[in-house]
Design a protein around this motif. Structure first.
Motif, PDB file in Angstrom:
ATOM      1  N   ALA A  13    -143.314   0.733 -45.977  1.00  0.00           N
ATOM      2  CA  ALA A  13    -142.004   0.603 -45.975  1.00  0.00           C
ATOM      3  C   ALA A  13    -141.599  -0.541 -45.121  1.00  0.00           C
ATOM      4  O   ALA A  13    -142.257  -0.908 -44.080  1.00  0.00           O
ATOM      5  N   GLY A  14    -140.528  -1.506 -45.618  1.00  0.00           N
ATOM      6  CA  GLY A  14    -140.250  -2.599 -44.779  1.00  0.00           C
ATOM      7  C   GLY A  14    -141.075  -3.735 -45.381  1.00  0.00           C
ATOM      8  O   GLY A  14    -140.740  -5.149 -45.180  1.00  0.00           O
ATOM      9  N   GLY A  15    -142.097  -3.665 -46.407  1.00  0.00           N
ATOM     10  CA  GLY A  15    -142.925  -4.577 -46.699  1.00  0.00           C
ATOM     11  C   GLY A  15    -142.396  -5.350 -48.037  1.00  0.00           C
ATOM     12  O   GLY A  15    -140.989  -5.139 -48.495  1.00  0.00           O
ATOM     13  N   SER A  16    -143.041  -6.272 -48.420  1.00  0.00           N
ATOM     14  CA  SER A  16    -142.496  -7.131 -49.574  1.00  0.00           C
ATOM     15  C   SER A  16    -143.470  -7.234 -50.670  1.00  0.00           C
ATOM     16  O   SER A  16    -144.647  -7.287 -50.569  1.00  0.00           O
ATOM     17  N   LEU A  17    -143.032  -7.589 -51.994  1.00  0.00           N
ATOM     18  CA  LEU A  17    -144.014  -7.696 -53.115  1.00  0.00           C
ATOM     19  C   LEU A  17    -142.982  -8.638 -53.959  1.00  0.00           C
ATOM     20  O   LEU A  17    -141.902  -8.456 -54.051  1.00  0.00           O
ATOM     21  N   VAL A  63    -130.428  -2.173 -54.433  1.00  0.00           N
ATOM     22  CA  VAL A  63    -131.197  -3.206 -54.150  1.00  0.00           C
ATOM     23  C   VAL A  63    -130.759  -4.512 -53.856  1.00  0.00           C
ATOM     24  O   VAL A  63    -131.162  -5.479 -53.272  1.00  0.00           O
ATOM     25  N   LYS A  64    -129.300  -4.534 -54.121  1.00  0.00           N
ATOM     26  CA  LYS A  64    -128.625  -5.673 -53.532  1.00  0.00           C
ATOM     27  C   LYS A  64    -128.816  -5.908 -52.243  1.00  0.00           C
ATOM     28  O   LYS A  64    -128.963  -5.213 -51.176  1.00  0.00           O
ATOM     29  N   GLY A  65    -129.047  -7.352 -51.930  1.00  0.00           N
ATOM     30  CA  GLY A  65    -129.416  -7.657 -50.595  1.00  0.00           C
ATOM     31  C   GLY A  65    -130.946  -7.816 -50.287  1.00  0.00           C
ATOM     32  O   GLY A  65    -131.412  -8.345 -49.166  1.00  0.00           O
ATOM     33  N   ARG A  66    -131.727  -7.033 -51.135  1.00  0.00           N
ATOM     34  CA  ARG A  66    -133.070  -6.834 -50.736  1.00  0.00           C
ATOM     35  C   ARG A  66    -134.030  -7.418 -52.124  1.00  0.00           C
ATOM     36  O   ARG A  66    -135.090  -8.093 -51.686  1.00  0.00           O
ATOM     37  N   PHE A  67    -133.567  -7.555 -53.192  1.00  0.00           N
ATOM     38  CA  PHE A  67    -134.344  -7.834 -54.379  1.00  0.00           C
ATOM     39  C   PHE A  67    -133.496  -9.108 -54.933  1.00  0.00           C
ATOM     40  O   PHE A  67    -132.517  -9.427 -54.937  1.00  0.00           O
ATOM     41  N   TYR A  79    -139.400 -13.409 -62.431  1.00  0.00           N
ATOM     42  CA  TYR A  79    -139.849 -12.897 -61.125  1.00  0.00           C
ATOM     43  C   TYR A  79    -138.878 -11.860 -60.484  1.00  0.00           C
ATOM     44  O   TYR A  79    -137.689 -11.779 -60.697  1.00  0.00           O
ATOM     45  N   LEU A  80    -139.491 -10.931 -59.815  1.00  0.00           N
ATOM     46  CA  LEU A  80    -138.545  -9.990 -58.917  1.00  0.00           C
ATOM     47  C   LEU A  80    -139.227  -9.975 -57.441  1.00  0.00           C
ATOM     48  O   LEU A  80    -140.256  -9.392 -57.404  1.00  0.00           O
ATOM     49  N   GLN A  81    -138.586 -10.654 -56.599  1.00  0.00           N
ATOM     50  CA  GLN A  81    -138.654 -10.581 -55.202  1.00  0.00           C
ATOM     51  C   GLN A  81    -138.321  -9.484 -54.567  1.00  0.00           C
ATOM     52  O   GLN A  81    -137.074  -9.309 -54.611  1.00  0.00           O
ATOM     53  N   MET A  82    -139.037  -8.653 -53.987  1.00  0.00           N
ATOM     54  CA  MET A  82    -138.837  -7.425 -53.372  1.00  0.00           C
ATOM     55  C   MET A  82    -138.912  -7.308 -52.007  1.00  0.00           C
ATOM     56  O   MET A  82    -139.982  -7.484 -51.470  1.00  0.00           O
ATOM     57  N   ASN A  83    -137.800  -7.491 -51.179  1.00  0.00           N
ATOM     58  CA  ASN A  83    -138.032  -7.349 -49.572  1.00  0.00           C
ATOM     59  C   ASN A  83    -137.476  -6.031 -48.881  1.00  0.00           C
ATOM     60  O   ASN A  83    -136.726  -5.189 -49.803  1.00  0.00           O
ATOM     61  N   PRO A  87    -139.249   3.819 -49.677  1.00  0.00           N
ATOM     62  CA  PRO A  87    -140.014   4.732 -50.124  1.00  0.00           C
ATOM     63  C   PRO A  87    -139.460   5.094 -51.674  1.00  0.00           C
ATOM     64  O   PRO A  87    -139.911   5.375 -52.760  1.00  0.00           O
ATOM     65  N   ASP A  88    -137.995   4.979 -51.712  1.00  0.00           N
ATOM     66  CA  ASP A  88    -137.179   5.319 -53.066  1.00  0.00           C
ATOM     67  C   ASP A  88    -137.496   4.256 -53.893  1.00  0.00           C
ATOM     68  O   ASP A  88    -137.012   4.376 -55.145  1.00  0.00           O
ATOM     69  N   ASP A  89    -138.231   3.059 -53.616  1.00  0.00           N
ATOM     70  CA  ASP A  89    -138.237   1.905 -54.565  1.00  0.00           C
ATOM     71  C   ASP A  89    -139.533   2.144 -55.584  1.00  0.00           C
ATOM     72  O   ASP A  89    -139.848   1.460 -56.375  1.00  0.00           O
ATOM     73  N   THR A  90    -140.152   3.407 -54.978  1.00  0.00           N
ATOM     74  CA  THR A  90    -141.487   3.686 -55.791  1.00  0.00           C
ATOM     75  C   THR A  90    -141.247   4.005 -57.091  1.00  0.00           C
ATOM     76  O   THR A  90    -140.285   4.694 -57.461  1.00  0.00           O
ATOM     77  N   ALA A  91    -142.031   3.374 -58.053  1.00  0.00           N
ATOM     78  CA  ALA A  91    -141.527   3.409 -59.467  1.00  0.00           C
ATOM     79  C   ALA A  91    -142.716   2.394 -59.970  1.00  0.00           C
ATOM     80  O   ALA A  91    -143.114   1.763 -59.752  1.00  0.00           O
TER      81      ALA A  91
END
Length: 117
Positions: A13-17, A63-67, A79-83, A87-91
């Protein structure tokens, strides 16, 4: 149209992909692109979309403000930058394509994102 998504993985959690989706088979630029996700036991939801006109984007509220979704028409890639991942982003994340005025009818194979707390 063929779509190949990659870039998923396991993060804390808190990481990026950064997810990438390679588009082939047709000319890329007229297609709007989207990222969708499906968590275990849940329905698939739209995460972010980008029109063929760069700059027109939309996001699900969670996801607004994070992706950030972006596209490189020269590389036929979206691309999808995810910052600040949660855990709820797991999918499993899927990319999809549609022509203007149509529905998302071309889908990639999905890439798994796992976010641990």
């Amino acid at each position: 149209v063929q779509l190949q998504a990659f870039g998923g993985g396991s993060v804390q959690a808190g990481g990026s992909l950064r997810l990438s989706c390679a588009f082939s088979g047709r000319r890329f630029s007229p297609y709007a692109m989207g990222w969708f996700r499906q968590a275990p036991g849940k329905e698939r939801e739209s995460v972010a979309t980008i029109s063929w006109r760069v700059g027109s984007t939309s996001y699900v509220d969670s996801v607004k403000g994070r992706f950030t979704i972006s596209r490189d028409n020269a590389k036929s890639t979206v691309y999808l930058q995810m910052n600040s991942l949660k855990p709820d982003d797991t999918a499993v994340y899927y990319c999809a394509a549609r022509v203007a005025g149509g529905s998302f009818s071309s889908w990639g194979q999905g890439t798994l994102v796992t976010v641990s707390s």
